[in-house]
Design an enzyme around this catalytic site. Structure first.
Site, short mmCIF file in Angstrom:
data_model
loop_
_atom_site.label_atom_id
_atom_site.label_comp_id
_atom_site.label_asym_id
_atom_site.label_seq_id
_atom_site.Cartn_x
_atom_site.Cartn_y
_atom_site.Cartn_z
N SER A 175 -13.26 24.89 47.72
CA SER A 175 -14.41 24.46 48.51
C SER A 175 -15.69 25.11 48.00
O SER A 175 -15.74 26.32 47.77
CB SER A 175 -14.16 24.87 49.96
OG SER A 175 -15.24 24.49 50.75
N ASN A 224 -22.55 34.78 45.75
CA ASN A 224 -23.34 33.69 46.32
C ASN A 224 -23.61 33.92 47.79
O ASN A 224 -22.86 34.59 48.50
CB ASN A 224 -22.66 32.34 46.09
CG ASN A 224 -21.67 31.97 47.18
OD1 ASN A 224 -22.04 31.49 48.25
ND2 ASN A 224 -20.38 32.24 46.94
N ILE A 254 -24.76 30.88 49.60
CA ILE A 254 -25.18 29.48 49.78
C ILE A 254 -25.40 29.20 51.27
O ILE A 254 -26.31 28.47 51.64
CB ILE A 254 -24.10 28.50 49.24
CG1 ILE A 254 -23.66 28.86 47.82
CG2 ILE A 254 -24.57 27.04 49.35
CD1 ILE A 254 -24.60 28.59 46.72
N GLY A 255 -24.55 29.81 52.12
CA GLY A 255 -24.73 29.61 53.56
C GLY A 255 -24.20 28.28 54.04
O GLY A 255 -24.71 27.73 55.01
N LEU A 256 -23.16 27.77 53.37
CA LEU A 256 -22.49 26.54 53.82
C LEU A 256 -23.44 25.36 54.03
O LEU A 256 -23.28 24.57 54.97
CB LEU A 256 -21.68 26.82 55.10
CG LEU A 256 -20.37 27.57 54.81
CD1 LEU A 256 -19.89 28.31 56.05
CD2 LEU A 256 -19.29 26.61 54.31
N ASN A 277 -12.09 26.58 57.62
CA ASN A 277 -12.65 27.77 56.97
C ASN A 277 -13.00 28.79 58.05
O ASN A 277 -14.03 28.69 58.69
CB ASN A 277 -13.90 27.37 56.17
CG ASN A 277 -14.63 28.55 55.59
OD1 ASN A 277 -14.17 29.69 55.69
ND2 ASN A 277 -15.78 28.30 54.99
N CYS A 330 -16.36 31.98 58.39
CA CYS A 330 -17.78 31.84 58.77
C CYS A 330 -18.13 32.91 59.82
O CYS A 330 -17.27 33.36 60.55
CB CYS A 330 -18.02 30.47 59.40
SG CYS A 330 -17.48 29.09 58.41
N GLY A 352 -14.79 34.80 41.16
CA GLY A 352 -14.62 34.79 39.70
C GLY A 352 -13.56 35.79 39.25
O GLY A 352 -12.88 36.43 40.06
N GLY A 376 -10.45 33.71 41.34
CA GLY A 376 -10.61 34.11 39.94
C GLY A 376 -9.67 33.44 38.96
O GLY A 376 -9.42 33.97 37.88
C1 LIG Z 1 -20.98 28.69 45.06
C2 LIG Z 1 -19.77 28.87 45.97
C3 LIG Z 1 -19.70 28.17 47.19
C4 LIG Z 1 -18.60 28.32 48.03
N1 LIG Z 1 -18.54 27.61 49.21
C5 LIG Z 1 -17.44 27.74 50.01
C6 LIG Z 1 -17.28 26.96 51.19
O1 LIG Z 1 -18.11 26.11 51.52
N2 LIG Z 1 -16.16 27.16 51.96
C7 LIG Z 1 -15.19 28.06 51.59
O2 LIG Z 1 -14.18 28.20 52.29
N3 LIG Z 1 -15.30 28.78 50.46
C8 LIG Z 1 -16.40 28.64 49.66
N4 LIG Z 1 -16.46 29.37 48.49
C9 LIG Z 1 -15.35 30.25 48.13
C10 LIG Z 1 -14.39 29.54 47.17
O3 LIG Z 1 -13.85 28.37 47.74
C11 LIG Z 1 -13.24 30.48 46.75
O4 LIG Z 1 -12.46 30.79 47.88
C12 LIG Z 1 -13.73 31.77 46.15
O5 LIG Z 1 -14.85 31.54 45.34
C13 LIG Z 1 -12.66 32.49 45.32
O6 LIG Z 1 -12.20 31.70 44.25
P1 LIG Z 1 -12.81 31.77 42.75
O7 LIG Z 1 -12.84 33.22 42.36
O8 LIG Z 1 -11.89 30.96 41.91
O9 LIG Z 1 -14.17 31.20 42.85
C14 LIG Z 1 -17.56 29.21 47.65
C15 LIG Z 1 -17.63 29.90 46.44
C16 LIG Z 1 -18.71 29.74 45.58
C17 LIG Z 1 -18.75 30.48 44.28
#
Ligand SMILES: Cc1cc2nc3c(=O)[nH]c(=O)nc-3n(C[C@H](O)[C@H](O)[C@H](O)COP(=O)(O)O)c2cc1C
Ligand SMILES: Cc1cc2nc3c(=O)[nH]c(=O)nc-3n(C[C@H](O)[C@H](O)[C@H](O)COP(=O)(O)OP(=O)(O)OC[C@H]3O[C@@H](n4cnc5c(N)ncnc54)[C@H](O)[C@@H]3O)c2cc1C
Ligand code: FES
Lengths: 274, 308
Positions: B24, B72, B74-76, B134, B137, B222, B249
């Site tokens: 997501s 990040n 982003i704030g959903l 999710n 929040c 990451g 990651g």
């Molecule tokens: C730019 C960005 C936006 C994200 N937005 C959401 C989100 O809307 N809802 C959510 O549950 N997680 C969100 N995440 C978290 C990711 O879904 C994921 O759980 C987290 O980044 C760990 O995985 P990764 O290391 O592969 O990125 C966001 C992550 C990033 C980097």
């Protein structure tokens, strides 16, 4: 690739290999990069690309760069960039023949002014002159006359190579006005002050600008006051460059945000909540 | 299935053609990636967190880069369930038809907001195979503490939403108190657990003395978080009997394989999609190659096959 669908949503950004043709220093902290890549066939002035620069797996993001000139038949694209941090320094160590990838073409570029008979004014700050050069090429192709104001911190940072690439395109009565903040070359002072002088002498139908946000804000304010249409190429920290992450928000006068990488980077300046 | 290994998995009732899902917030609404490859080759995609009404999100800067990762805030930001379905519903429904499962993520700031979001998803997005809640929040009514930051709070929100969801319900957990919260979510009716969300972190520009984001803290993701995520997936898998969707990651097939060995049924690619938009098909191919090397006929044989 499969991209079309019921709602006409089109994944137009792709992944392209590139080969470095030249990567040389042209001014203080400033480099000219020329690549060979099929992205050249599709990229439009004001759009940008996201460069993968090999050599450091601890930095995972790509580097977004605009371009100054693209040659579709030869598949060549030219960029100018300033080494501001680790990634751009790493980019400056790439050599002729090195291969990597770009994501692009990203975003929406410059638009031709609605009034094709009017004269345009292009205003850049620092390396913002690169996408402004692409705008100049676009206007020349369309037969629209323009003047250019190019501001730099100091004379040592002026990429003369880029200016010499732009000069042959100028109309007979047109000019590139150089300005430096410290007065070491050309007009001494900010581009906004020089712009006030030029608009007092000529009439412009449209301004295109790229540079530091404070400068573009000043340019946009003058345009709003004078009723001149203004397009501004904005910059944001970018995660992807193709609308996947939501990192690159630009606040809008109408409320809410636009995406710099999808709706921009070129915006109508009066829509931006500076 | 070029190799002859069965790659299909069942994530709590969501039948995926392979274990690859997208995280997501890191994959837009799918269509943005179609210029890079045929997205329908993935097992599933998960949408950005969607709320009952549009959310603007936080001011810039929303993202910064740190060693081996990004942060990040982003704030959903999202256009709301109705906005998403209006803009992207036909694409997402088409993706389901092409064989890729669509998981709609629901977000809220209070139990009522979650219920509203889920009701709208039920009504407007019947095409989606699953709903992901999710629970990372901030809960506005409770001083901004995580909606699902304690087993009691997590249980409360999952119980409140479960009866409204007719499809498989995934719960996306924050990286806190994993074994207890995982158990609480299972007991409250979750069909599968997604973990981990980003880890709360901080990065300061020492020249300006300001946060490098528009808020003091942000979510770290990451490669930097991968070993932590593997540990948490392993803890969750031991605590519950429902399937785990492993996130955190994943940048290579080897990272995905580690998650599977730790107990993940599905593996979800997040941050890697941003600089490496063809990560999905590459990681899928690498994962399948690993299954071949492990000499199994079914990837499911490797789920939780970690030996100590
Ligand atoms: C730019 C960005 C936006 C994200 N937005 C959401 C989100 O809307 N809802 C959510 O549950 N997680 C969100 N995440 C978290 C990711 O879904 C994921 O759980 C987290 O980044 C760990 O995985 P990764 O290391 O592969 O990125 C966001 C992550 C990033 C980097
Ligand atoms: C659409 C667009 C077009 C651009 N075109 C040009 C160009 O033609 N020539 C040029 O010299 N520069 C251009 N830039 C800026 C360039 O991308 C940054 O200078 C570069 O990413 C800095 O990376 P770094 O690792 O060297 O610096 P860092 O040490 O990482 O950071 C230095 C500064 O660059 C900014 N920055 C870092 N990473 C990014 C990123 N991924 N996206 C945006 N900003 C970032 C940081 O906020 C910081 O202020 C453009 C940026 C955008 C968004
Ligand atoms: S940089 Fe990812 S959405 Fe614009």
């Amino acid at each position: 690739m499969i991209a079309a669908n019921a709602q006409g949503l089109q994944g137009t950004v792709g992944l392209h290999e590139f080969c470095v043709l030249a990567n040389e220093q042209v001014a203080r902290d400033t480099f000219r990069l020329e690549i060979s890549s099929l992205v050249a066939k599709r990229i439009q002035p004001g759009q940008f690309m996201n460069f993968a620069v090999p050599g450091d797996p601890t930095h995972i993001l790509r580097i977004p760069l605009s371009f100054s000139h693209a040659d579709a038949p030869d598949s060549h694209v030219t960029m100018y960039y300033v080494t501001v941090g680790e990634g751009t320094k790493r980019l400056s160590s790439m050599r002729t023949g090195d291969i990597s990838t770009v994501v692009g073409p990203c975003g929406k570029g410059w638009r031709l002014p609605e009034d094709l008979s009017g004269r345009c004014l292009l205003v850049s700050g620092g390396i913002g002159l690169a996408p402004i050069a692409a705008a100049a090429g676009m206007l020349s192709d369309a037969g629209i006359a323009y003047d250019v104001i190019a501001g730099f911190q100091t004379a040592a940072r002026i990429p003369e190579r880029l200016i010499s690439e732009m000069e042959p395109l100028l109309a007979d009565d047109a000019k590139i006005h150089l300005a430096t903040d410290d007065g070491s070359y050309g007009f001494a002072g900010f581009t906004t002050r020089l712009m006030e002088q030029l608009i007092a002498e000529h009439s412009y139908g449209c301004v295109l600008t790229c540079g530091p946000e404070v400068m573009m804000h000043g340019i946009a304010a003058i345009c709003a006051r004078e009723g001149i249409a203004c397009q501004a190429s904005m910059e944001r920290m970018m995660g992807c460059g193709f609308g996947a992450c939501g990192a690159c928000n630009i606040p809008l006068v109408a409320g809410g945000y636009a995406s710099c990488c999808m709706d921009g980077p070129v915006f109508d300046a009066k829509e931006v909540a500076w | 299935m070029v190799s002859g290994v069965n790659m299909a998995v069942n994530l709590g009732g969501i039948k995926m053609r392979n274990p690859i899902n997208t995280a997501s917030g890191t994959f837009g609404f799918g269509w943005q990636l179609e210029g890079f490859y045929d997205v329908s080759m993935l097992g599933a995609i998960t949408t950005k967190g969607t709320s009952a009404v549009p959310w603007e999100g936080n001011p810039a800067p929303r993202l910064c880069e740190v060693t081996s990762g990004i942060m990040n805030t982003i704030g959903l930001a999202n256009p709301g369930v109705a906005g998403i379905v209006e803009k992207f519903g036909a694409y997402l429904a088409g993706l389901e038809d092409r064989g890729c499962r669509v998981i709609m993520q629901a977000a809220g700031h209070s139990i009522e907001e979650y219920r509203d979001a889920v009701r709208l998803i039920e009504e407007l997005a019947p095409f989606a195979s699953g709903v992901e809640l999710n629970i990372s929040c901030p809960n506005i009514a409770r001083g901004g503490r995580l909606v699902g930051g304690t087993p009691e709070d997590a249980s409360e929100v999952v119980r409140a939403v479960r009866p409204l969801v007719s499809r498989p319900l995934l719960v996306k957990m924050a990286p806190v108190r994993v074994p207890e919260i995982a158990k609480a979510c299972e007991d409250a009716g979750a069909d599968a657990l997604s973990l981990i969300n980003t880890i709360n972190a901080m990065s300061i520009d020492i020249h300006t003395r300001r946060s490098r984001l528009s808020k003091p803290t942000g979510g770290l993701s990451g490669p930097a978080i991968h070993p932590i995520a593997v540990r948490m997936v392993w803890e969750a898998a031991r605590a519950v009997s429902i399937p785990i969707n492993g996130i955190g990651g994943i940048a290579t097939g080897a990272d995905a394989a580690e998650m599977i060995l730790a107990g993940a049924t599905a593996v979800t690619i997040g941050t890697q999609n941003l600089p490496d938009p063809t990560a999905g098909p590459r990681i899928l191919a690498e994962l399948e190659q690993w299954a071949v090397e492990q000499n199994v006929s079914d990837i499911n044989e490797l789920v939780g096959a970690f030996e100590c």
